[in-house]
Design a protein around this motif. Structure first.
Motif, PDB file in Angstrom:
ATOM      1  N   ALA A 150     -13.986  -1.215 -13.123  1.00  0.00           N
ATOM      2  CA  ALA A 150     -13.338  -1.460 -14.419  1.00  0.00           C
ATOM      3  C   ALA A 150     -13.400  -0.193 -15.275  1.00  0.00           C
ATOM      4  N   TYR A 151     -14.489   0.523 -15.170  1.00  0.00           N
ATOM      5  CA  TYR A 151     -14.689   1.747 -15.956  1.00  0.00           C
ATOM      6  C   TYR A 151     -14.000   2.953 -15.323  1.00  0.00           C
ATOM      7  N   ARG A 152     -14.159   3.118 -14.017  1.00  0.00           N
ATOM      8  CA  ARG A 152     -13.723   4.353 -13.358  1.00  0.00           C
ATOM      9  C   ARG A 152     -12.382   4.217 -12.628  1.00  0.00           C
ATOM     10  N   GLY A 153     -11.873   3.008 -12.530  1.00  0.00           N
ATOM     11  CA  GLY A 153     -10.596   2.807 -11.842  1.00  0.00           C
ATOM     12  C   GLY A 153     -10.763   2.771 -10.341  1.00  0.00           C
ATOM     13  N   GLU A 154      -9.673   2.511  -9.678  1.00  0.00           N
ATOM     14  CA  GLU A 154      -9.713   2.342  -8.222  1.00  0.00           C
ATOM     15  C   GLU A 154     -10.087   3.633  -7.489  1.00  0.00           C
ATOM     16  N   GLU A 155      -9.795   4.795  -8.119  1.00  0.00           N
ATOM     17  CA  GLU A 155     -10.105   6.080  -7.460  1.00  0.00           C
ATOM     18  C   GLU A 155     -11.601   6.247  -7.228  1.00  0.00           C
ATOM     19  N   ALA A 156     -12.397   5.497  -7.969  1.00  0.00           N
ATOM     20  CA  ALA A 156     -13.849   5.621  -7.819  1.00  0.00           C
ATOM     21  C   ALA A 156     -14.354   5.010  -6.505  1.00  0.00           C
ATOM     22  N   ILE A 157     -13.543   4.154  -5.907  1.00  0.00           N
ATOM     23  CA  ILE A 157     -13.989   3.456  -4.693  1.00  0.00           C
ATOM     24  C   ILE A 157     -13.831   4.396  -3.495  1.00  0.00           C
ATOM     25  N   PRO A 158     -14.894   4.595  -2.687  1.00  0.00           N
ATOM     26  CA  PRO A 158     -14.763   5.493  -1.535  1.00  0.00           C
ATOM     27  C   PRO A 158     -13.589   5.076  -0.635  1.00  0.00           C
ATOM     28  N   ALA A 159     -12.792   6.060  -0.233  1.00  0.00           N
ATOM     29  CA  ALA A 159     -11.562   5.760   0.505  1.00  0.00           C
ATOM     30  C   ALA A 159     -11.843   5.036   1.822  1.00  0.00           C
ATOM     31  N   ASP A 160     -12.953   5.414   2.497  1.00  0.00           N
ATOM     32  CA  ASP A 160     -13.191   4.751   3.795  1.00  0.00           C
ATOM     33  C   ASP A 160     -13.614   3.291   3.613  1.00  0.00           C
ATOM     34  N   TRP A 161     -14.241   2.983   2.498  1.00  0.00           N
ATOM     35  CA  TRP A 161     -14.599   1.576   2.232  1.00  0.00           C
ATOM     36  C   TRP A 161     -13.350   0.751   1.914  1.00  0.00           C
ATOM     37  N   LEU A 162     -12.482   1.346   1.112  1.00  0.00           N
ATOM     38  CA  LEU A 162     -11.238   0.640   0.749  1.00  0.00           C
ATOM     39  C   LEU A 162     -10.375   0.414   2.000  1.00  0.00           C
ATOM     40  N   ARG A 163     -10.370   1.404   2.856  1.00  0.00           N
ATOM     41  CA  ARG A 163      -9.553   1.333   4.080  1.00  0.00           C
ATOM     42  C   ARG A 163     -10.030   0.234   5.023  1.00  0.00           C
ATOM     43  N   VAL A 164     -11.338   0.073   5.164  1.00  0.00           N
ATOM     44  CA  VAL A 164     -11.839  -0.885   6.166  1.00  0.00           C
ATOM     45  C   VAL A 164     -11.899  -2.313   5.644  1.00  0.00           C
ATOM     46  N   ARG A 165     -11.887  -2.497   4.309  1.00  0.00           N
ATOM     47  CA  ARG A 165     -11.885  -3.878   3.795  1.00  0.00           C
ATOM     48  C   ARG A 165     -10.591  -4.565   4.199  1.00  0.00           C
ATOM     49  N   GLU A 166     -10.694  -5.781   4.668  1.00  0.00           N
ATOM     50  CA  GLU A 166      -9.474  -6.476   5.086  1.00  0.00           C
ATOM     51  C   GLU A 166      -8.500  -6.552   3.910  1.00  0.00           C
ATOM     52  N   PRO A 167      -7.202  -6.556   4.193  1.00  0.00           N
ATOM     53  CA  PRO A 167      -6.221  -6.581   3.097  1.00  0.00           C
ATOM     54  C   PRO A 167      -6.391  -7.843   2.242  1.00  0.00           C
ATOM     55  N   LEU A 168      -6.172  -7.702   0.938  1.00  0.00           N
ATOM     56  CA  LEU A 168      -6.296  -8.860   0.053  1.00  0.00           C
ATOM     57  C   LEU A 168      -5.117  -9.810   0.268  1.00  0.00           C
ATOM     58  N   ASP A 169      -5.419 -11.069   0.389  1.00  0.00           N
ATOM     59  CA  ASP A 169      -4.382 -12.088   0.559  1.00  0.00           C
ATOM     60  C   ASP A 169      -4.193 -12.789  -0.791  1.00  0.00           C
ATOM     61  N   PHE A 170      -3.071 -12.484  -1.442  1.00  0.00           N
ATOM     62  CA  PHE A 170      -2.858 -12.977  -2.812  1.00  0.00           C
ATOM     63  C   PHE A 170      -2.212 -14.354  -2.864  1.00  0.00           C
ATOM     64  N   ARG A 171      -1.884 -14.924  -1.705  1.00  0.00           N
ATOM     65  CA  ARG A 171      -1.189 -16.220  -1.749  1.00  0.00           C
ATOM     66  C   ARG A 171      -2.094 -17.304  -2.328  1.00  0.00           C
ATOM     67  N   LEU A 172      -1.500 -18.190  -3.104  1.00  0.00           N
ATOM     68  CA  LEU A 172      -2.291 -19.321  -3.605  1.00  0.00           C
ATOM     69  C   LEU A 172      -2.325 -20.423  -2.563  1.00  0.00           C
TER      70      LEU A 172
END
Ligand SMILES: [Mg+2]
Length: 298
Positions: free
Chosen positions: A276-298
């Motif tokens: 919330a403070y640092r934005g998405e760029e703060a998240i390590p790229a390899d962690w973001l890459r390996v997390r399964e894609p977010l499923d936004f469907r309700l």
């Protein structure tokens, strides 16, 4: 502003979900988290998120569709996602409530009577963060919406207080993105202590604020680390841990997981506040890459 608010909420959700997934993946042998935090050899999208993210996704979607939090809509969103994908590590009481809601039962008596007085588990705090970013301009509204979002499954005052505390921390972090970490952490403690209702969660947050020079293990011993899965046992340590490392998402997550306890939920809360403070760029790229894609469907 509508777009910005949703963008902030989405970045916070990214921080929450990566924390959740990495916390869950490293929960086992958490003491060795620093040697095991390299995910560079993992394939894309193979690290699963858990109930924390599932429920935060439901909150995000309800915000996107209605620009508000209405308990009935949120109960249906939680239940719909649970029905489609129940194996996300939900607690036993959450499973029971969500199953009954999806069979047409009203949420309120189920939630009010859970554990004979409502749940004070950490489940409302773990998912609430997008609300703090979305209503960033109005802290009173943050409190009101956090409370509504909590009540659907966590009717006990401590369960609600945990959600309010996290949502307020996220709102302050979002609002003060251009300020120094020192100023932001001071403001987080001030606002959270003013706006969280009296009780054990708030009392322990007061203790947490005074532990500025402690190490993480020491702070966790004093405040709890989520091993009891309650809001008082979880939220104060998470606020402390996030405030200590606002500028460094990776370090914030590693030092949070390192103390054990409810690792996925702790890391979800801490990750949300830091993002919330640092934005998405703060998240390590390899962690973001390996997390399964977010499923936004309700
Ligand atoms: Mg979880």
């Amino acid at each position: 502003m509508q777009r910005n608010k949703l963008t902030f909420a989405r970045e916070t959700l990214q921080g929450l979900s990566v924390g959740d997934a990495i916390g869950e993946a490293l929960n086992y042998r958490y003491e060795e988290v620093r040697e095991r935090a390299d995910f560079s050899l993992f394939r894309d999208g193979t690290v699963r998120y858990t109930d924390d993210t599932e429920m935060a996704l439901a909150i995000f979607k309800v915000l996107e569709l209605t620009q508000s939090i209405d308990e009935d809509s949120l109960a249906l969103a939680f239940a719909s996602r649970f029905r489609r994908d129940p194996d996300r590590g939900y607690g036993r009481m959450a499973r029971r409530i969500l199953r009954e809601i999806s069979q047409g039962e009203p949420w309120e008596p189920l939630s009010r009577n859970a554990f004979g007085g409502g749940s004070f588990g950490n489940g409302a705090a773990m998912r609430v963060a997008p609300i703090g970013s979305y209503f960033v301009e109005d802290l009173e509204r943050v409190v009101e919406m956090a409370e509504r979002s909590a009540r659907v499954t966590h009717y006990h005052a401590e369960g609600i207080a945990g959600a309010i505390a996290v949502a307020v921390a996220v709102a302050v972090a979002t609002e003060l993105r251009d300020q120094t970490p020192r100023l932001v952490s001071t403001k987080i403690w001030d606002e959270v202590l003013v706006r969280t209702p009296s009780g054990e969660v708030r009392d322990r947050i007061g203790v947490a604020r005074g532990l500025e020079t402690a190490g993480a293990a020491d702070a966790a011993r004093r405040l709890g680390n989520g091993s009891q899965i309650s809001a008082p046992d979880t939220v104060p340590f998470c606020l402390w841990s996030a405030c200590r490392c606002l500028e460094d998402y990776r370090e914030a997550i590693l030092s949070t997981i390192e103390v054990g306890g409810d690792c996925d939920t702790n890391a979800a809360i801490v990750g949300a506040i830091v993002a919330a403070y640092r934005g998405e760029e703060a998240i390590p790229a390899d962690w973001l890459r390996v997390r399964e894609p977010l499923d936004f469907r309700l």
